[in-house]
Write a protein that holds these residues in place. Structure first.
Motif, PDB file in Angstrom:
ATOM      1  N   THR A 175       0.759  -1.254   0.000  1.00 42.49           N
ATOM      2  CA  THR A 175       0.000   0.000   0.000  1.00 42.49           C
ATOM      3  C   THR A 175       0.790   1.304   0.000  1.00 42.49           C
ATOM      4  OG1 THR A 175      -0.199   0.205   2.376  1.00 42.49           O
ATOM      5  CG2 THR A 175      -1.831  -1.162   1.283  1.00 42.49           C
ATOM      6  N   GLU A 213       5.697   0.790   4.121  1.00 41.44           N
ATOM      7  CA  GLU A 213       5.424  -0.638   4.099  1.00 41.44           C
ATOM      8  C   GLU A 213       6.256  -1.319   3.007  1.00 41.44           C
ATOM      9  OE1 GLU A 213       1.140  -1.695   4.502  1.00 41.44           O
ATOM     10  OE2 GLU A 213       1.500  -2.346   2.448  1.00 41.44           O
ATOM     11  N   LYS A 223      -4.038   2.051  -0.269  1.00 42.70           N
ATOM     12  CA  LYS A 223      -4.133   3.214   0.611  1.00 42.70           C
ATOM     13  C   LYS A 223      -4.965   4.255  -0.114  1.00 42.70           C
ATOM     14  CE  LYS A 223      -0.657   4.209   3.592  1.00 42.70           C
ATOM     15  NZ  LYS A 223       0.682   4.721   3.889  1.00 42.70           N
ATOM     16  N   LYS A 242      -6.115   5.997   4.557  1.00 40.17           N
ATOM     17  CA  LYS A 242      -6.446   4.751   5.227  1.00 40.17           C
ATOM     18  C   LYS A 242      -6.174   3.572   4.315  1.00 40.17           C
ATOM     19  CE  LYS A 242     -10.513   3.888   7.510  1.00 40.17           C
ATOM     20  NZ  LYS A 242     -11.889   4.249   7.907  1.00 40.17           N
ATOM     21  N   VAL A 243      -5.781   2.458   4.904  1.00 42.55           N
ATOM     22  CA  VAL A 243      -5.639   1.245   4.110  1.00 42.55           C
ATOM     23  C   VAL A 243      -7.022   0.621   4.000  1.00 42.55           C
ATOM     24  CG1 VAL A 243      -4.638  -1.065   4.073  1.00 42.55           C
ATOM     25  CG2 VAL A 243      -3.251   0.884   4.770  1.00 42.55           C
ATOM     26  N   HIS A 286       2.189  10.626  16.372  1.00 45.10           N
ATOM     27  CA  HIS A 286       2.903   9.589  15.620  1.00 45.10           C
ATOM     28  C   HIS A 286       4.280   9.369  16.236  1.00 45.10           C
ATOM     29  CE1 HIS A 286       4.790   7.537  12.184  1.00 45.10           C
ATOM     30  NE2 HIS A 286       3.553   7.173  11.882  1.00 45.10           N
ATOM     31  N   VAL A 301      -3.038  10.176   9.929  1.00 46.48           N
ATOM     32  CA  VAL A 301      -2.848   8.913   9.236  1.00 46.48           C
ATOM     33  C   VAL A 301      -3.466   7.840  10.103  1.00 46.48           C
ATOM     34  CG1 VAL A 301      -1.155   7.395   8.151  1.00 46.48           C
ATOM     35  CG2 VAL A 301      -0.593   9.777   8.561  1.00 46.48           C
ATOM     36  N   LYS A 302      -4.279   7.009   9.505  1.00 46.92           N
ATOM     37  CA  LYS A 302      -4.906   5.976  10.311  1.00 46.92           C
ATOM     38  C   LYS A 302      -4.269   4.617  10.036  1.00 46.92           C
ATOM     39  CE  LYS A 302      -9.068   4.104  11.985  1.00 46.92           C
ATOM     40  NZ  LYS A 302     -10.303   4.400  12.568  1.00 46.92           N
ATOM     41  N   THR A 303      -3.619   4.069  11.011  1.00 46.78           N
ATOM     42  CA  THR A 303      -3.135   2.689  10.885  1.00 46.78           C
ATOM     43  C   THR A 303      -3.775   1.929  12.036  1.00 46.78           C
ATOM     44  OG1 THR A 303      -1.088   3.356  11.985  1.00 46.78           O
ATOM     45  CG2 THR A 303      -1.028   3.158   9.590  1.00 46.78           C
ATOM     46  N   THR A 304      -2.981   1.576  13.046  1.00 45.00           N
ATOM     47  CA  THR A 304      -3.602   0.920  14.192  1.00 45.00           C
ATOM     48  C   THR A 304      -4.397   1.937  15.032  1.00 45.00           C
ATOM     49  OG1 THR A 304      -1.466   1.208  15.241  1.00 45.00           O
ATOM     50  CG2 THR A 304      -1.995  -0.992  14.426  1.00 45.00           C
TER      51      THR A 304
END
Ligand code: CDP
Ligand code: MG
Length: 698
Positions: free
Chosen positions: A269, A273, A369, A383-384, A646, A665-668
């Motif tokens: 994505t 990563e 993404k 977002k993923v 972050h 940024v939205k990850t976990t």
């Protein structure tokens, strides 16, 4: 059978141990100059589009607007502009070819310049934000859709072009969608005024053709016969929890059992990563005891420097020599292998906009993404998300361009059935404030009734107008109008908040500093933190770190970089990415030029970082957050949602009471990136009306 076992092998991930002493040397085949050109001409003739050349030229001669559909790799993007030029359908004027992505604009123009045997920037050139490689000789101009839109502000009739090719139309980026309307309007206005006609060609790999044709006044659709070999699709037997891990495991399964010389394309994505997957793959190949054919690993994402992008397109070397080195001297030749595999680890950029030869295997993580807009908070989030079925099919198709191939889907068939059919156009899921600002600058004030192919929701238009209103860019009278501030903001190729920050900096006499910060925020990170040298990098960075936040640190880095005149060794020692730093310097120069053109005095506030932070607070008050009572997390002031700092921020361990941030940024978790410490009073000063209801500190 294969379908049920492809993810069953357990693989150990190597630790960061020292690399083994086995080195790999690849032997490249050499071409001499003339041959390259002959070879290129031959390649052009071999493309699926070539036999249709005459017909396509005739049709486009005849039609005002046409839609051309053809599989990825058939030759649309590289060949059509050349055919039109060679037959002078453009009547000596410029042919514009828009691309949603800057990488595609750059790499494709390079290729086409080569095919035309000219230097890039002469007959064939490109133009992307902050970079214009064209000249008065340019006849084919590859450009991002955003650039053409920007040009239209100064020249709504697009007079310098006789043909506009809207490529990759199926991607439906926000800029392409707006361009559809703007180009269509330019065409009809030129007709009404008797100015040279404007031809529009819409090109795409796959799309909802009827929808497009209907929008473009029932324009005829030209279909190109494609070559597509069968692709065998494998699904994961059960849902995967970590798609990066599964991708790597799958890669090595392929690599072990399949003959070499067949390349792999892996879809992940984003930059971080991809870089980390590339590193893991390299580590595994280096530390494995097994006798595997060599793997050439190439990352591919939009922000990658162009020389690294080009590596992806180079043919894979097929002969490799393994040698042992001791004290940098050759001690032994271990093996000469006939066979080598290339693996390209890419974002969805490799779905349709660039074609890579030699791909036989595709590994599809099933995710992408994407920007997702929340009209309630007015925020865009990266977002993923799951791909659509159409995207999954495109990815699968990449494996069957040259012969039969295989596609490994890292999701189950049941999961696939849940994917949406096609991707929702970006304009229906993104923050529209930039676009609304541009439309207003184009003189289009009735945005709700603008001729959109698919209308964005009224709420998101209203949210965008609200944001611009908060920034003082528009006034609402009988219709919505740009204010002088808004007009100035639109002159900068920047997101409205950054544009506004520049205007504020002008008032506070610190444009010198804010120009630097805005430029550094507009390029990819100048800070490098290699996994293997993390401690060293953090120690080197210590001298730039500021308790006032990331923006001030960036400014410190830039000042130090300028003091050593961009010295290479200095960059290495301080873990600064020299290339991104140079790009930032270039961006800064261009923004500086715009300031000069607009008579903005570029003054410095010296070391007064409070003024700098105040300007940032005034521009970014909509991106503010306050520390929660228990001191653990933050609450965003606009949406009252929980957000976190972050880990890459210098403020990660500081936890100041109030911050503004550049993006979420939205990850976990929902992370704020690039933060600056601010005083809550500045926020209410910046926008008293905005904070009336949600006053900081209450
Ligand atoms: O636009 P479309 O997907 O139909 O095809 P294209 O981008 O015009 O690509 C046609 C051919 O040119 C493909 O086979 C590519 O491999 C090749 N190409 C290349 O070798 N290097 C590039 N930078 C771009 C295209
Ligand atoms: Mg193309």
């Amino acid at each position: 059978d294969k379908a049920n076992t492809f993810l069953s092998i357990k693989m150990r991930m190597p630790d960061d141990g020292p690399p083994s002493k086995k080195f790999k040397y690849t032997l490249q085949h050499k071409n001499n100059g003339n041959h390259v050109s002959d070879k290129l001409q031959q390649e052009r003739r071999n493309l699926p589009i070539y036999p249709a050349r005459g017909k396509i030229i005739n049709q486009i001669q005849r039609l005002d607007t046409a839609i051309l559909i053809g599989e990825t790799g058939s030759g649309k993007t590289t060949q059509i502009p050349q055919y039109l030029l060679e037959a002078n359908v453009n009547k000596n004027a410029i042919i514009a070819v828009t691309q949603p992505r800057r990488v595609a604009a750059i790499t494709i123009s390079q290729r086409v310049a080569e095919e035309q045997g000219t230097e890039l920037g002469q007959k064939v050139g490109y133009c992307v934000r902050f970079e214009d490689v064209t000249s008065e000789n340019t006849k084919i101009k590859y450009m991002t859709d955003g650039m053409l839109l920007r040009e239209a502000i100064l020249d709504p009739l697009m007079k310098r072009y006789s043909i506009v090719i809207l490529d990759e139309a199926h991607e439906r980026t926000i800029h392409t969608d707006v361009l559809f309307g703007v180009v269509k309007q330019a065409q009809s206005r030129r007709k009404a005024k008797g100015i040279r006609p404007l031809k529009i060609l819409v090109m795409s790999a796959t799309m909802d053709v009827d929808h497009f044709s209907a929008y473009f006044n029932a324009a005829p659709v030209l279909y190109l016969e494609g070559r597509q070999y069968p692709v065998q699709v494998f699904y994961a037997p059960e849902p995967q929890s970590d798609y990066t891990f599964s991708s790597i495991v799958t890669l090595f399964q392929i690599h072990r059992v399949e003959p070499p010389n067949k390349d792999v394309l892996m879809f992940l994505t984003g930059q971080e990563e991809i870089e980390s997957a590339v590193k893991t793959i390299r580590d595994i190949t280096r530390s494995t005891e097994e006798n595997m054919a060599p793997l050439v690993v190439c990352p591919l994402y939009a922000a990658l420097p162009s020389h690294a992008q080009l590596k992806v397109f180079k043919p894979t070397p097929r002969v490799c020599l393994y040698i042992y080195l001791k004290d940098k001297k050759l001690t032994d030749i271990e093996a000469i292998t006939e066979g080598c595999r290339k693996v390209i680890v890419a974002t969805n950029i490799a779905e349709t906009s660039v074609t890579i030869q030699g791909i036989k295997f595709v590994i599809d993580s099933g995710v992408v993404k994407a920007k997702v807009f929340n009209p309630n908070s007015g925020l865009d989030l990266l977002k993923v998300v799951r791909v659509s079925k159409a995207q999954a099919l495109q990815r699968t198709g990449r494996a069957g361009r040259e012969s039969a191939g295989s596609c490994y889907r890292l999701y189950t068939e049941q999961e696939f059935e849940q994917f949406s059919d096609s991707t929702v156009p970006e304009i229906q899921r993104c923050n529209l404030s930039s676009v609304v600002l541009q439309l207003l600058a184009l003189g289009i004030s009735d945005i709700v009734n603008f001729d959109f192919m698919d209308k964005p929701s009224t709420e998101s238009i209203i949210a965008a107008v609200h944001q611009l209103h908060n920034l003082g860019a528009v006034v609402k009278e009988t219709s919505i109008k740009l204010t002088p501030v808004g007009r100035k903001m639109a002159a900068f190729p920047l997101e409205p908040r950054l544009g506004k920050t520049l205007l504020i900096a002008k008032e506070h006499n610190c444009l010198e500093e804010i120009l630097t910060i805005v430029s550094l925020l507009s390029v990819d990170s100048v800070i490098v933190t290699p996994q293997s040298k993390r401690e060293e990098a953090l120690a080197a960075r210590q001298k730039f770190v500021s308790s006032e936040g990331d923006h001030v640190m960036l400014l410190n880095i830039y000042k130090a970089y300028k003091a050593v005149k961009g010295n290479r060794e200095w960059c290495m020692e301080n873990f600064i990415n020299q290339r991104n730093m140079r790009t930032a310097t270039e961006v800064r120069k261009q923004l500086h030029d715009i300031c000069v053109r607009m008579d903005f005095p570029v003054k410095s506030c010296g070391n007064d970082s409070t003024t700098i932070r105040k300007c940032l607070a005034y521009g970014f008050f909509m991106n503010a957050a306050e520390l929660q009572k228990d001191g653990s997390e933050y609450t965003s002031l606009s949406s009252r949602k929980t957000v976190s700092i972050h880990p890459s921020s210098v403020l990660f361990r500081c936890k100041p009471a109030y911050v503004i941030y550049n993006e979420l940024v939205k990850t976990t978790k929902c992370y704020m990136r690039d933060l600056c410490v601010v005083d809550p009073d500045w926020l209410s000063e910046a926008a008293p009306a905005y904070f009336k209801k949600k006053k900081p500190g209450t």
